[in-house]
Design a protein around this motif. Structure first.
Motif, PDB file in Angstrom:
ATOM      1  N   MET A 196       5.118  11.934  -2.804  1.00  0.00           N
ATOM      2  CA  MET A 196       5.673  12.583  -1.621  1.00  0.00           C
ATOM      3  C   MET A 196       7.094  12.107  -1.359  1.00  0.00           C
ATOM      4  SD  MET A 196       2.437  12.446   0.880  1.00  0.00           S
ATOM      5  CE  MET A 196       1.934  10.860   0.279  1.00  0.00           C
ATOM      6  N   SER A 197       7.909  13.015  -0.858  1.00  0.00           N
ATOM      7  CA  SER A 197       9.252  12.635  -0.425  1.00  0.00           C
ATOM      8  C   SER A 197       9.135  11.994   0.959  1.00  0.00           C
ATOM      9  CB  SER A 197      10.151  13.868  -0.345  1.00  0.00           C
ATOM     10  OG  SER A 197       9.709  14.732   0.688  1.00  0.00           O
ATOM     11  N   TYR A 198      10.207  11.362   1.376  1.00  0.00           N
ATOM     12  CA  TYR A 198      10.197  10.754   2.706  1.00  0.00           C
ATOM     13  C   TYR A 198      10.002  11.819   3.776  1.00  0.00           C
ATOM     14  CZ  TYR A 198      11.328   7.860   6.680  1.00  0.00           C
ATOM     15  OH  TYR A 198      11.273   7.196   7.875  1.00  0.00           O
ATOM     16  N   SER A 199      10.602  12.993   3.584  1.00  0.00           N
ATOM     17  CA  SER A 199      10.434  14.063   4.577  1.00  0.00           C
ATOM     18  C   SER A 199       8.983  14.547   4.627  1.00  0.00           C
ATOM     19  CB  SER A 199      11.394  15.222   4.321  1.00  0.00           C
ATOM     20  OG  SER A 199      11.124  15.842   3.091  1.00  0.00           O
ATOM     21  N   ASP A 200       8.289  14.543   3.476  1.00  0.00           N
ATOM     22  CA  ASP A 200       6.854  14.877   3.469  1.00  0.00           C
ATOM     23  C   ASP A 200       6.079  13.875   4.320  1.00  0.00           C
ATOM     24  OD1 ASP A 200       7.100  17.045   1.678  1.00  0.00           O
ATOM     25  OD2 ASP A 200       6.722  15.778  -0.076  1.00  0.00           O
ATOM     26  N   VAL A 201       6.382  12.606   4.125  1.00  0.00           N
ATOM     27  CA  VAL A 201       5.688  11.544   4.863  1.00  0.00           C
ATOM     28  C   VAL A 201       5.953  11.692   6.359  1.00  0.00           C
ATOM     29  CG1 VAL A 201       5.513   9.053   5.229  1.00  0.00           C
ATOM     30  CG2 VAL A 201       5.687   9.956   2.911  1.00  0.00           C
ATOM     31  N   GLU A 202       7.193  12.009   6.725  1.00  0.00           N
ATOM     32  CA  GLU A 202       7.530  12.201   8.143  1.00  0.00           C
ATOM     33  C   GLU A 202       6.734  13.356   8.746  1.00  0.00           C
ATOM     34  OE1 GLU A 202      11.976  10.829   9.177  1.00  0.00           O
ATOM     35  OE2 GLU A 202      11.853  12.538   7.797  1.00  0.00           O
ATOM     36  N   LYS A 203       6.668  14.486   8.044  1.00  0.00           N
ATOM     37  CA  LYS A 203       5.920  15.651   8.534  1.00  0.00           C
ATOM     38  C   LYS A 203       4.444  15.329   8.696  1.00  0.00           C
ATOM     39  CE  LYS A 203       8.772  19.068   6.208  1.00  0.00           C
ATOM     40  NZ  LYS A 203       8.799  20.034   5.108  1.00  0.00           N
ATOM     41  N   ILE A 204       3.891  14.651   7.705  1.00  0.00           N
ATOM     42  CA  ILE A 204       2.474  14.305   7.737  1.00  0.00           C
ATOM     43  C   ILE A 204       2.201  13.335   8.878  1.00  0.00           C
ATOM     44  CG2 ILE A 204       0.649  13.098   6.474  1.00  0.00           C
ATOM     45  CD1 ILE A 204       1.902  14.368   3.894  1.00  0.00           C
TER      46      ILE A 204
ATOM     47  N   LEU B 289      -0.860  19.929  -1.388  1.00  0.00           N
ATOM     48  CA  LEU B 289      -0.930  18.697  -0.595  1.00  0.00           C
ATOM     49  C   LEU B 289      -1.893  17.711  -1.244  1.00  0.00           C
ATOM     50  CD1 LEU B 289      -0.266  16.926   1.810  1.00  0.00           C
ATOM     51  CD2 LEU B 289      -2.008  18.170   3.124  1.00  0.00           C
ATOM     52  N   SER B 290      -3.034  18.207  -1.676  1.00  0.00           N
ATOM     53  CA  SER B 290      -4.011  17.360  -2.353  1.00  0.00           C
ATOM     54  C   SER B 290      -3.392  16.714  -3.592  1.00  0.00           C
ATOM     55  CB  SER B 290      -5.239  18.185  -2.742  1.00  0.00           C
ATOM     56  OG  SER B 290      -6.202  17.374  -3.357  1.00  0.00           O
TER      57      SER B 290
ATOM     58  N   ARG C  44      -1.353  12.038  -6.460  1.00  0.00           N
ATOM     59  CA  ARG C  44      -0.311  11.454  -7.318  1.00  0.00           C
ATOM     60  C   ARG C  44       0.602  10.485  -6.586  1.00  0.00           C
ATOM     61  NH1 ARG C  44       0.624  17.311  -9.269  1.00  0.00           N
ATOM     62  NH2 ARG C  44      -0.900  17.465 -10.948  1.00  0.00           N
ATOM     63  N   ASP C  45       0.473  10.427  -5.265  1.00  0.00           N
ATOM     64  CA  ASP C  45       1.364   9.621  -4.424  1.00  0.00           C
ATOM     65  C   ASP C  45       2.819   9.981  -4.734  1.00  0.00           C
ATOM     66  OD1 ASP C  45       2.055   7.864  -2.422  1.00  0.00           O
ATOM     67  OD2 ASP C  45       1.798   6.064  -3.636  1.00  0.00           O
TER      68      ASP C  45
ATOM     69  N   MET D 117       0.848  -1.176   0.000  1.00  0.00           N
ATOM     70  CA  MET D 117       0.000   0.000   0.000  1.00  0.00           C
ATOM     71  C   MET D 117       0.892   1.237   0.000  1.00  0.00           C
ATOM     72  SD  MET D 117      -2.812   1.209   2.900  1.00  0.00           S
ATOM     73  CE  MET D 117      -3.531  -0.383   3.010  1.00  0.00           C
ATOM     74  N   GLY D 118       0.591   2.185  -0.875  1.00  0.00           N
ATOM     75  CA  GLY D 118       1.364   3.407  -0.964  1.00  0.00           C
ATOM     76  C   GLY D 118       1.135   4.320   0.228  1.00  0.00           C
ATOM     77  N   ALA D 119       2.070   5.218   0.419  1.00  0.00           N
ATOM     78  CA  ALA D 119       1.988   6.142   1.551  1.00  0.00           C
ATOM     79  C   ALA D 119       0.714   6.982   1.491  1.00  0.00           C
ATOM     80  CB  ALA D 119       3.219   7.039   1.579  1.00  0.00           C
ATOM     81  N   SER D 120       0.344   7.437   0.297  1.00  0.00           N
ATOM     82  CA  SER D 120      -0.847   8.277   0.167  1.00  0.00           C
ATOM     83  C   SER D 120      -2.101   7.547   0.630  1.00  0.00           C
ATOM     84  CB  SER D 120      -1.040   8.736  -1.275  1.00  0.00           C
ATOM     85  OG  SER D 120      -0.068   9.677  -1.617  1.00  0.00           O
ATOM     86  N   LYS D 121      -2.207   6.298   0.252  1.00  0.00           N
ATOM     87  CA  LYS D 121      -3.391   5.520   0.633  1.00  0.00           C
ATOM     88  C   LYS D 121      -3.463   5.370   2.151  1.00  0.00           C
ATOM     89  CE  LYS D 121      -5.950   1.410  -0.644  1.00  0.00           C
ATOM     90  NZ  LYS D 121      -6.024   0.253  -1.530  1.00  0.00           N
ATOM     91  N   GLN D 122      -2.335   5.123   2.774  1.00  0.00           N
ATOM     92  CA  GLN D 122      -2.299   4.986   4.228  1.00  0.00           C
ATOM     93  C   GLN D 122      -2.629   6.315   4.904  1.00  0.00           C
ATOM     94  OE1 GLN D 122       1.689   3.382   4.472  1.00  0.00           O
ATOM     95  NE2 GLN D 122       0.860   1.371   5.046  1.00  0.00           N
ATOM     96  N   ILE D 123      -2.083   7.397   4.373  1.00  0.00           N
ATOM     97  CA  ILE D 123      -2.348   8.718   4.942  1.00  0.00           C
ATOM     98  C   ILE D 123      -3.837   9.048   4.827  1.00  0.00           C
ATOM     99  CG2 ILE D 123      -1.971  11.200   4.583  1.00  0.00           C
ATOM    100  CD1 ILE D 123       0.977  10.366   3.818  1.00  0.00           C
TER     101      ILE D 123
END
Length: 68
Positions: free
Chosen positions: A41-49, A32-33, A38-39, A1-7
């Motif tokens: 995101m950088s790893y730092s984006d995922v960390e911030k989110i 952000l949308s 598009r899924d 599962m991609g990060a976007s789907k989990q978020i």
């Protein structure tokens, strides 16, 4: 599962809108949308989110199941 789907899943469970999440991470809602759609995101984006959603980011070895 991609990060976007989990978020998105966490956002639904916590009843948080994109605009609210964007404000928490210091971003405008539309970019952000776009990243979530598009899924892309950088790893730092995922960390911030994850931090804004009060969640952890885990990397798990698929072969052994070991969490990092």
């Amino acid at each position: 599962m991609g990060a976007s789907k989990q978020i998105k899943q966490v956002m639904i469970e916590k009843n948080i809108k994109v605009s609210e999440l964007a404000e928490k991470i210091g971003m405008r809602p539309q970019p952000l949308s776009n990243k979530l759609f598009r899924d892309s995101m950088s790893y730092s984006d995922v960390e911030k989110i994850a931090e804004a959603l009060e969640c952890d980011v885990k990397i798990i070895d698929r072969a052994t199941g070991k969490e990092f």
